[in-house]
Design an enzyme around this catalytic site. Structure first.
Site, PDB file in Angstrom:
ATOM      1  CD  GLN A  94     118.984  26.234  76.350  1.00 30.26           C
ATOM      2  OE1 GLN A  94     118.776  26.147  77.564  1.00 30.26           O
ATOM      3  NE2 GLN A  94     118.034  26.549  75.486  1.00 30.26           N
ATOM      4  CG  ASN A  97     128.928   8.446  41.136  1.00 30.00           C
ATOM      5  OD1 ASN A  97     129.685   8.451  40.165  1.00 30.00           O
ATOM      6  ND2 ASN A  97     127.634   8.671  41.042  1.00 30.00           N
ATOM      7  CB  THR A 107     155.385  18.666  44.504  1.00 26.81           C
ATOM      8  OG1 THR A 107     156.068  18.686  43.255  1.00 26.81           O
ATOM      9  CG2 THR A 107     156.205  17.859  45.501  1.00 26.81           C
ATOM     10  CG  HIS A 108     153.569  22.163  42.270  1.00 24.52           C
ATOM     11  ND1 HIS A 108     153.434  23.457  42.735  1.00 24.52           N
ATOM     12  CD2 HIS A 108     154.847  21.802  42.550  1.00 24.52           C
ATOM     13  CE1 HIS A 108     154.573  23.860  43.251  1.00 24.52           C
ATOM     14  NE2 HIS A 108     155.457  22.867  43.160  1.00 24.52           N
ATOM     15  CE1 TYR A 154     124.361  28.533  81.287  1.00 25.31           C
ATOM     16  CE2 TYR A 154     122.606  30.026  81.939  1.00 25.31           C
ATOM     17  CZ  TYR A 154     123.047  28.963  81.174  1.00 25.31           C
ATOM     18  OH  TYR A 154     122.198  28.339  80.309  1.00 25.31           O
ATOM     19  CG  ASN A 180     123.881  28.725  86.100  1.00 24.99           C
ATOM     20  OD1 ASN A 180     122.969  28.351  85.380  1.00 24.99           O
ATOM     21  ND2 ASN A 180     123.939  29.952  86.607  1.00 24.99           N
ATOM     22  CE  LYS A 186     129.593   9.098  37.198  1.00 22.06           C
ATOM     23  NZ  LYS A 186     128.854  10.347  37.207  1.00 22.06           N
ATOM     24  CD  GLU A 198     131.713  12.610  45.217  1.00 20.53           C
ATOM     25  OE1 GLU A 198     132.244  12.613  44.109  1.00 20.53           O
ATOM     26  OE2 GLU A 198     130.501  12.372  45.388  1.00 20.53           O
ATOM     27  CB  SER A 234     124.347   7.667  38.045  1.00 21.31           C
ATOM     28  OG  SER A 234     123.434   8.378  37.223  1.00 21.31           O
TER      29      SER A 234
HETATM   30  N1  ARG Z   1     119.605  24.461  79.477  1.00 23.41           N
HETATM   31  C1  ARG Z   1     120.582  25.270  80.121  1.00 23.41           C
HETATM   32  C2  ARG Z   1     121.877  25.247  79.324  1.00 23.41           C
HETATM   33  O1  ARG Z   1     121.986  24.397  78.511  1.00 23.41           O
HETATM   34  C3  ARG Z   1     120.826  24.765  81.499  1.00 23.41           C
HETATM   35  C4  ARG Z   1     121.286  25.798  82.473  1.00 23.41           C
HETATM   36  C5  ARG Z   1     120.168  26.679  82.823  1.00 23.41           C
HETATM   37  N2  ARG Z   1     120.568  27.671  83.786  1.00 23.41           N
HETATM   38  C6  ARG Z   1     119.900  28.785  83.926  1.00 23.41           C
HETATM   39  N3  ARG Z   1     120.309  29.636  84.803  1.00 23.41           N
HETATM   40  N4  ARG Z   1     118.835  29.052  83.205  1.00 23.41           N
HETATM   41  O2  ARG Z   1     122.740  26.057  79.460  1.00 23.41           O
END
Ligand code: ARG
Length: 459
Positions: free
Chosen positions: A323, A286, A155-156, A318, A110, A284, A291, A278
């Site tokens: 993830q 483009n 403007t506009h 966490y 974590n 054309k 875009e 095109s």
């Molecule tokens: N792959 C996890 C993430 O991206 C890593 C952390 C995993 N931690 C856990 N307690 N499972 O967040």
């Protein structure tokens, strides 16, 4: 590949649940950051005597080798690993044996992933900033050459008053200054190191968090609250917001480029290298690059909305939801860099039809305000002057001519105050050159800005 947590399980993860859970398919791009963080952690563990100096050195050497081998393509990141953290640790243990198993002492995935993501984002902020700087350089080059290229300001989307191409480009230059300031602000606010926060509650080992923060070049030192450390993705949301604003600016710019490049406007011609054709219509050419930049804006806004929504219901600290921060963020980071780079290439090669621009300003009555101001300077009240010039414009519209095509007698039928000097007073050059208030398009004022921008880019 064995995962890191098999001990309390009697059955393997269901194969499709494993695929659903894995993150290696997208977090493998953080291998360098993961290794960098682990090296700092191992060095600190050794210095604190939590593991032996010898183990620490072995781990660091092993990690260095893994990074070099991945860099050089000698080591493939296995798609079977659960995530990049598991992959690096298992290769390390394979290579150096028992010492490798000590790397994760006093650490959790974590705080590890919180760190990796910060290290990665930090590099991306710098990369986006570098691209913006190149775009500003391309714009400044256009500005320097076009302080006397007159064109209608709108403007506009209706022709309003004359400006210069330099002035118009300067407006975007300013937007990109603010974009770069935003990036710098985010960088500063996120500059605290989460490593050492553990799973959520710190650890019982005597970690030196100041040391790892400084090894990893976090100017603000270690984070202050371990629960916040592992669950903070604010910096990523801020970055996606800043990227969204950059895209909003690029999208507006693209929209103008597309309009200016149209057969109706013909203000510019996008170079062949940045246009496409095109398959059916041979004539054309483009503006696809512009875009696509405009189009990709939605996708970047989407990333911001996605992460905001992911984070909004997550209890501390966490949770695996987090993830989900990666794929959308990586996609946005990649795309914004691509957009800025391609847009810069397009702008650096575009040609400006200066005569068409000036003629468009002249024929679009952008000097009507100046004609009224001419009368005011000769003592006519503004409201009367406005109405005199309005009637003159109406005559011109009927006959399809510009204000400066009227004869002096025609002027005099509406107001006896007009004299020969009206023609000079409403020339595009005079109209622009007299606009000298700070921020206005007059050349002297514009040159001051250009000097300022040059210094800004040098810093
Ligand atoms: N792959 C996890 C993430 O991206 C890593 C952390 C995993 N931690 C856990 N307690 N499972 O967040």
């Amino acid at each position: 590949m064995a995962n890191l947590w098999g001990g309390r399980f009697t059955e393997a993860t269901d194969a499709s649940a494993y695929r659903f859970n894995q993150s290696i398919s997208f977090d493998s791009r953080m291998y360098a950051e993961d290794i960098e963080g682990s090296m700092a952690h191992a060095e600190m563990l050794g210095k604190q005597g939590i593991i032996s100096e010898e183990d620490s050195l072995q781990i660091i050497e092993g990690l260095k080798g893994i990074r070099e081998d991945i860099d050089a393509g000698r080591l493939q990141i296995s798609e079977e690993a659960e995530d990049i953290h598991s992959f690096v640790e298992s290769v390390l243990t394979e290579r150096i044996g028992a010492a490798g198993k000590k790397l994760h002492t006093g650490r959790s995935r974590n705080d590890q992933v919180a760190l990796d993501m910060k290290l990665y984002t930090r590099k991306q902020i710098r990369a986006a900033d570098a691209e913006l700087k190149k775009l500003q350089e391309a714009l400044l080059a256009i500005m320097e050459e076009n302080t006397e290229t007159y064109m209608p300001g709108f403007t506009h989307l209706q022709k309003a008053q004359p400006v210069t191409l330099a002035h118009h480009m300067g407006a975007y230059f300013e937007m990109f200054i603010r974009d770069r300031q935003r990036l710098a602000d985010i960088y500063e606010r996120m500059d605290l190191c989460p490593l050492g926060a553990g799973a959520l509650a710190g650890t019982t080992y005597g970690l030196d968090r100041e040391m790892t923060a400084s090894l990893l070049d976090f100017k603000g030192g270690p984070t202050r609250n371990s629960m916040d450390s592992v669950s903070d993705r604010d910096y990523l949301i801020e970055f996606l917001a800043a990227l969204s604003v950059i895209m909003m600016h690029l999208s507006r710019f693209s929209e103008e480029i597309i309009i200016w490049n149209s057969n109706e406007y013909r203000f510019i011609e996008i170079d062949d290298r940045y246009s496409t054709g095109s398959s059916i219509m041979p004539q054309k050419k483009n503006p696809d690059i512009a875009e696509l930049v405009r189009g990709k804006t939605g996708r970047v806004y989407g990333a911001l909305m996605s992460l905001l929504t992911t984070m909004k219901g997550i209890p501390l600290a966490y949770d695996k939801d987090m993830q989900e921060d990666k794929e959308v963020s990586f996609d946005a980071m990649d795309n914004v860099k691509d957009c800025i780079r391609e847009f810069t290439g397009m702008m650096a090669t575009v040609s400006f039809n200066k005569d068409v621009m000036e003629e468009s300003a002249r024929r679009g009555f952008t000097n009507a305000t100046d004609a009224a101001d001419y009368l005011v300077k000769k003592g006519v009240p503004f409201r009367d002057a406005h109405s005199v010039v309005g009637r003159l414009v109406l005559k011109c519209v009927d006959r399809g001519i510009a204000l400066d095509d009227l004869t002096i007698d025609e002027y005099k039928t509406e107001s006896a105050v007009f004299e020969e000097d009206i023609y000079d007073a409403i020339s595009m050059k005079t109209c622009v050159e007299k606009r000298l208030t700070k921020g206005a398009p007059g050349r002297a004022q514009m040159l001051e800005n250009i000097e300022y921008y040059k210094k800004y880019l040098e810093e």
